[in-house]
Scaffold this motif. Structure first.
Motif, PDB file in Angstrom:
ATOM      1  N   UNK A 283      74.854 185.915  35.505  1.00 19.42           N
ATOM      2  CA  UNK A 283      75.910 185.023  35.192  1.00 19.42           C
ATOM      3  C   UNK A 283      75.663 183.657  35.124  1.00 19.42           C
ATOM      4  N   UNK A 284      74.854 183.240  36.066  1.00 19.69           N
ATOM      5  CA  UNK A 284      74.637 181.724  36.150  1.00 19.69           C
ATOM      6  C   UNK A 284      73.794 181.569  34.963  1.00 19.69           C
ATOM      7  N   UNK A 285      72.827 182.163  34.768  1.00 20.96           N
ATOM      8  CA  UNK A 285      71.695 182.000  33.713  1.00 20.96           C
ATOM      9  C   UNK A 285      72.575 182.037  32.352  1.00 20.96           C
ATOM     10  N   UNK A 286      73.295 183.074  32.450  1.00 14.78           N
ATOM     11  CA  UNK A 286      73.997 183.263  31.054  1.00 14.78           C
ATOM     12  C   UNK A 286      74.775 181.908  30.681  1.00 14.78           C
ATOM     13  N   UNK A 287      75.461 181.623  31.813  1.00 13.17           N
ATOM     14  CA  UNK A 287      76.244 180.234  31.488  1.00 13.17           C
ATOM     15  C   UNK A 287      75.389 178.912  31.378  1.00 13.17           C
ATOM     16  N   UNK A 288      74.237 178.957  31.927  1.00 12.68           N
ATOM     17  CA  UNK A 288      73.269 177.843  31.681  1.00 12.68           C
ATOM     18  C   UNK A 288      72.867 177.851  30.278  1.00 12.68           C
ATOM     19  N   UNK A 289      72.563 179.054  29.647  1.00  9.26           N
ATOM     20  CA  UNK A 289      72.168 179.092  28.372  1.00  9.26           C
ATOM     21  C   UNK A 289      73.046 178.655  27.520  1.00  9.26           C
ATOM     22  N   UNK A 290      74.246 178.925  27.618  1.00 10.45           N
ATOM     23  CA  UNK A 290      75.366 178.540  26.835  1.00 10.45           C
ATOM     24  C   UNK A 290      75.815 177.107  26.829  1.00 10.45           C
ATOM     25  N   UNK A 291      75.819 176.674  28.190  1.00  9.93           N
ATOM     26  CA  UNK A 291      76.502 175.396  28.277  1.00  9.93           C
ATOM     27  C   UNK A 291      75.198 174.249  28.185  1.00  9.93           C
ATOM     28  N   UNK A 292      74.023 174.806  28.577  1.00  9.97           N
ATOM     29  CA  UNK A 292      73.121 173.546  28.439  1.00  9.97           C
ATOM     30  C   UNK A 292      71.996 173.429  27.323  1.00  9.97           C
ATOM     31  N   UNK A 293      71.945 174.930  26.841  1.00 13.10           N
ATOM     32  CA  UNK A 293      70.603 174.982  25.907  1.00 13.10           C
ATOM     33  C   UNK A 293      71.405 175.295  24.526  1.00 13.10           C
TER      34      UNK A 293
END
Ligand code: F0G
Length: 369
Positions: A283-293
């Protein structure tokens, strides 16, 4: 004239089991973007790219294999196809079967597939059977069904699926000019890691073409394959099947991968690894992808990025390398996690501000001066 992408079979027909007579069933799949992941590159000190497979016609990488499997099913005169699925394979099978004028039956684990994926199978008129069991149970029934009844199996145990999916590796090399140092991806039933490794190997050596001539090597090397399973569904990491796999990433909730041996071979021959990531890390990675990339994927698709982040934290990601991470399915498949993820960071995030029909009020709500 600009080249218009013709779908993976037409683009790579020299390297796929088709003939001039084959009627190709395609929806223009493949040709997906390789997106620069700026935040991940900054974090790792390497150049990280995202192969965004959510851009395929039904929103996941499954379309690459499905165009091939359905084309061959049609060629063999099949009237119906069957698959077991955690959702994406069924969405793809249902859509491509319609293209081919065939019937599709999909076996899914009851209550464990996302609404987005289920709605695709419904929309395309698949015969949907919910099984009181998990994906592994569904696959066992689908296999037996195809052995005893006139239905063509389109799971990745069907070698044509792997053939179609290997084209993703070709595209990476065609875009970057050579193979990356590391290729990272989620692992569930293990068809995709098998397919990428096959594609990378074929592109790194002379290969006999379907037409009979010899195709030269396209790349000078092959990458290390890094696969990541969800912690509660990590049979390849544990070394034995998991009878009750559990993870919020329903796409990869699989306890006994069909392509077990070829996944292990991909790991070992490539000098790679297969490890696991927790649901929290996913879920952290999921959020990273949407909010940073700026890239919106479904949770299961983020497990490769979760793995890369985990390895980076452990200091195990080389600097100055070229790394490609496949993000396998679109965020709209299972959007609830985006809302939950945003709310976890800021409880008001998912509640848009309500403002009067007036430019000054809107500017003020946005903090513009
Ligand atoms: N990511 C997504 C979004 C998937 O749907 C799957 C598998 C995987 C990764 C794992 O790929 O199985 O080749 O190792 N989904 C299958 C399905 C099982 O039924 O849609 P794999």
């Amino acid at each position: 004239m600009a080249h218009v992408w013709q779908g993976v079979i037409n683009e790579y027909k020299d390297r796929l089991p088709v003939t001039k007579q084959t009627e190709v069933i395609t929806m223009g799949e493949g040709g997906t973007p390789l997106i620069q992941a700026r935040a991940l590159s900054e974090l790792t000190g390497s150049t990280v790219w995202l192969k965004f497979e959510g851009m395929n016609p039904t929103g996941s990488f499954k379309d690459r294999g499905m165009t091939m499997a359905i084309t061959k099913a049609k060629e063999s005169g099949a009237k119906a196809v069957v698959c077991a699925s955690t959702g994406n394979t069924s969405a793809s099978a249902a859509a491509y079967a319609k293209q081919a004028g065939m019937r599709s039956a999909v076996l899914v684990p009851e209550g464990k597939i996302s609404m987005g994926k289920m709605s695709q199978a419904v929309a395309h008129g698949a015969d949907i059977i919910q099984i009181d069991g998990n994906f592994d149970n569904c696959l066992e029934v689908a296999r037996k069904l195809s052995e005893s009844y006139p239905v063509f199996l389109v799971n990745s145990v069907n070698p044509y699926r792997i053939e179609g999916q290997k084209t993703a590796a070709f595209e990476v090399v065609d875009t970057l000019g050579d193979a990356p140092d590391i290729h990272v991806l989620p692992v569930g039933n293990a068809g995709n890691i098998t397919a990428y490794w096959k594609g990378y190997r074929e592109y790194a050596q002379e290969t006999p073409a379907t037409s009979g001539e010899t195709l030269p090597a396209v790349s000078t090397r092959t990458p290390a394959m890094w696969g990541f399973q969800a912690e509660g569904a990590a049979p390849l990491v544990l070394g034995h099947p998991v009878t009750e796999p559990e993870t919020i990433a329903t796409a990869i909730r699989i306890g006994n991968p069909a392509s077990w041996d070829t996944a292990i071979a991909a790991r070992d021959e490539s000098g790679g690894l297969i490890d696991s990531v927790s649901d929290v890390e996913i879920l952290e990675a999921h959020r990273w992808l949407s909010s940073r990339e700026g890239v919106f994927v479904e949770p299961g698709s983020a497990s490769g990025v979760a793995g890369l982040l985990k390895k980076a934290r452990a200091g195990e990601v080389p600097r100055d390398a070229t790394i490609v991470v496949t993000v396998t399915g679109h965020g709209l498949k299972d959007p609830q996690w985006a809302i939950k993820g945003a709310e976890a960071e800021d409880p008001t995030a998912a509640e848009p501000k309500r403002v009067a029909f007036d430019v000054v009020s809107v500017a003020s709500a946005l903090g513009l001066e």
